[in-house]
Design a protein around this motif. Sequence first.
Motif, PDB file in Angstrom:
ATOM      1  N   ARG A   1       0.868  -1.177   0.000  1.00 24.77           N
ATOM      2  CA  ARG A   1       0.000   0.000   0.000  1.00 24.77           C
ATOM      3  C   ARG A   1       0.898   1.218   0.000  1.00 24.77           C
ATOM      4  N   PRO A   2       0.336   2.383  -0.270  1.00 31.30           N
ATOM      5  CA  PRO A   2       1.174   3.591  -0.285  1.00 31.30           C
ATOM      6  C   PRO A   2       1.740   3.900   1.101  1.00 31.30           C
ATOM      7  N   LEU A   3       2.868   4.571   1.120  1.00 33.97           N
ATOM      8  CA  LEU A   3       3.363   5.184   2.349  1.00 33.97           C
ATOM      9  C   LEU A   3       2.401   6.315   2.695  1.00 33.97           C
ATOM     10  N   ILE A   4       1.868   6.308   3.900  1.00 31.55           N
ATOM     11  CA  ILE A   4       0.901   7.337   4.303  1.00 31.55           C
ATOM     12  C   ILE A   4       1.626   8.411   5.103  1.00 31.55           C
ATOM     13  N   ILE A   5       1.629   9.616   4.564  1.00 34.38           N
ATOM     14  CA  ILE A   5       2.312  10.748   5.183  1.00 34.38           C
ATOM     15  C   ILE A   5       1.262  11.673   5.788  1.00 34.38           C
ATOM     16  N   GLY A   6       1.409  11.987   7.050  1.00 38.07           N
ATOM     17  CA  GLY A   6       0.550  12.977   7.692  1.00 38.07           C
ATOM     18  C   GLY A   6       1.230  14.331   7.643  1.00 38.07           C
ATOM     19  N   LEU A   7       0.606  15.278   6.976  1.00 36.53           N
ATOM     20  CA  LEU A   7       1.157  16.632   6.853  1.00 36.53           C
ATOM     21  C   LEU A   7       0.362  17.558   7.762  1.00 36.53           C
ATOM     22  N   THR A   8       1.067  18.243   8.659  1.00 40.01           N
ATOM     23  CA  THR A   8       0.362  19.108   9.602  1.00 40.01           C
ATOM     24  C   THR A   8       1.210  20.333   9.924  1.00 40.01           C
ATOM     25  N   GLY A   9       0.639  21.216  10.702  1.00 36.15           N
ATOM     26  CA  GLY A   9       1.322  22.448  11.078  1.00 36.15           C
ATOM     27  C   GLY A   9       0.322  23.417  11.664  1.00 36.15           C
ATOM     28  N   SER A  10       0.779  24.263  12.536  1.00 38.69           N
ATOM     29  CA  SER A  10      -0.115  25.225  13.162  1.00 38.69           C
ATOM     30  C   SER A  10      -0.585  26.271  12.156  1.00 38.69           C
ATOM     31  N   ILE A  11      -1.589  27.043  12.552  1.00 42.05           N
ATOM     32  CA  ILE A  11      -2.148  28.066  11.678  1.00 42.05           C
ATOM     33  C   ILE A  11      -1.052  29.033  11.202  1.00 42.05           C
ATOM     34  N   GLY A  12      -1.099  29.364   9.911  1.00 43.08           N
ATOM     35  CA  GLY A  12      -0.172  30.343   9.364  1.00 43.08           C
ATOM     36  C   GLY A  12       1.223  29.840   9.073  1.00 43.08           C
TER      37      GLY A  12
END
Length: 204
Positions: free
Chosen positions: A3-14
């Motif tokens: 299956r694909p590598l699942i990447i979680g992309l996150t970051g605070s507002i702005g």
Amino acid sequence: MTRPLIIGLTGSIGMGKSTVAAMFEAAGVPVFDADAEVRAMQGPGGALVPAIEKAFPGSTDENGVARDKLGALVFGDPEKLARLEAIVHPAVAARREAFLIEHVGAPMVVFDIPLLFEKGGAEAVDQVIVVSAPAETQRMRVLARPGMTEEKFAHILELQVPDSQKRARADHVIDTGTTLEKTEDAVIALIAELGDSYSARQAP
């Protein structure tokens, strides 16, 4: 079956998360944008409009959910916010699963999730990328947004895991406090690194 590598992309507002997500997409990596899915489901004829109107009477109109009205109803009220999240989050999760099935043959996919740490989603991904920038850069970006105030900004920050903690918990950090070109170079390099390491782990 791989299956694909699942990447979680996150970051605070702005912090520039949407910009970085667009860079991943431009490089050919499928991106699931949780916020965009919510907007679609809350727009005209959206799947969530009836349930939100029932829970928050007067918060919708012919254009779907009136975000200003709904925001005023739940702002600063944890009980109402929880009620809204109980409607929205399961629907987003279902869309995310459908996205993963659609792109099951891709080497990697990105889940663009603003509240990845806040809502405990980090355990559901293989790698976490945090988008970050200096605090003053963040503040300038956010306060430049229409309708944003110091009070709203402060309240949003209170609800989010601090940037320093996000960076400490991340597998990778993308710096957006520099030029767009340097940020894009970092994204391209990281895609290559993640692809190589994941391929090596999948090899028999």
